[in-house]
Motif scaffolding. Sequence first.
Motif, PDB file in Angstrom:
ATOM      1  N   GLU A  17       0.874  -1.165   0.000  1.00  0.00           N
ATOM      2  CA  GLU A  17       0.000   0.000   0.000  1.00  0.00           C
ATOM      3  C   GLU A  17       0.913   1.216   0.000  1.00  0.00           C
ATOM      4  O   GLU A  17       1.759   1.344   0.894  1.00  0.00           O
TER       5      GLU A  17
ATOM      6  N   SER B 244       1.529   5.438  -0.183  1.00  0.00           N
ATOM      7  CA  SER B 244       0.929   6.742   0.099  1.00  0.00           C
ATOM      8  C   SER B 244       1.809   7.836  -0.482  1.00  0.00           C
ATOM      9  O   SER B 244       3.041   7.774  -0.405  1.00  0.00           O
TER      10      SER B 244
ATOM     11  N   THR C 191      -3.713   7.170  -1.287  1.00  0.00           N
ATOM     12  CA  THR C 191      -3.232   5.828  -0.957  1.00  0.00           C
ATOM     13  C   THR C 191      -3.760   4.830  -1.979  1.00  0.00           C
ATOM     14  O   THR C 191      -4.938   4.864  -2.331  1.00  0.00           O
TER      15      THR C 191
END
Length: 321
Positions: free
Chosen positions: A227, A229, A234
């Motif tokens: 994941e 950001s 995100t």
Amino acid sequence: MDICFNRRPFRADLPRAVTIGNFDGVHLGHKHILQTLRTEAQARRLQTAVVIFEPQPPEFFARRLGTPDPLRLTPLRDKLRLLKQSGCVDAVRVLRFNAEFAAQCAPDFIRQTLCGDMNTRYLLVGDDFRFGKGRGGDFALLRQCPDFVTEQTPSVLVAGGRASSTAVRHALQQGRLDMAQQILGRPYALSGRVKHGAKLGRTLGCPTANIHLPAHRYALNGVFVIEASGSFGTRYGVASFGTNPTVSDTPSTKLEVHLFDFQGNLYGQRLEVSFLHKLRDETRFSSLNALQAQIQADMDAARNWAGRTLKSRFFGNKALK
């Protein structure tokens, strides 16, 4: 180097509550130390400060012996970010660990750094803390100093084991990202700016962001669901973390990230990449066609994992039955 998180310049005359260590990973054991430090500082009306070392002492001694660096969890920039995010630290002093510093005896460190530079009034250390030349200083020596109160904090247990940087490294090496997350209290993550690379990924149907990382030895290796950001928000994706043996002959570690359903220019942006699930180990393929087929399989597996995780978060465990 001094870093202040409260937007005030570092002042040597301010009395402080201090803790010392590598804080590699800033895991739950470290967070317990920081929270205790904050509580004791507030009771004594003191500023809080953390003293860390760069390079970390085991790295310095390994280089001196000509052996590989120990595995590193958290580069300095990420470590400072995590210390700030704890909400417990007013200032950080980063001490350059070199030959001169390594030769400093424990009493001199107490006099010059703790009493002089840091104006320490309360000192909190872990239960295994040693310092000074030959690791000659310990808790008993610190308690003899009349200028500050010294206390120890016990180990924090997570999942039946001691929360430690070593335990996190072992979990990451074994691909146990779930165990690493338990000890850290968050997914393991690294950050860096996107730099120009060979741009091979786009020719294989998987454009990637090449993340610049400091030159450490890391505990991770393989292909992961991640994941990421950044300024875009995100997004889930898939990442390769290793030496890319199929297309590269250099031993340096590379972090290449593909973000799902993203179109845009990421060059120069700083991304924080959280590693959620390991798909496989790094492999040398016999051809680019074989590599391309595996990349497509990795992207499909990562999308499936991320989709199941999103459903679980939204609907609860019943969604997986």
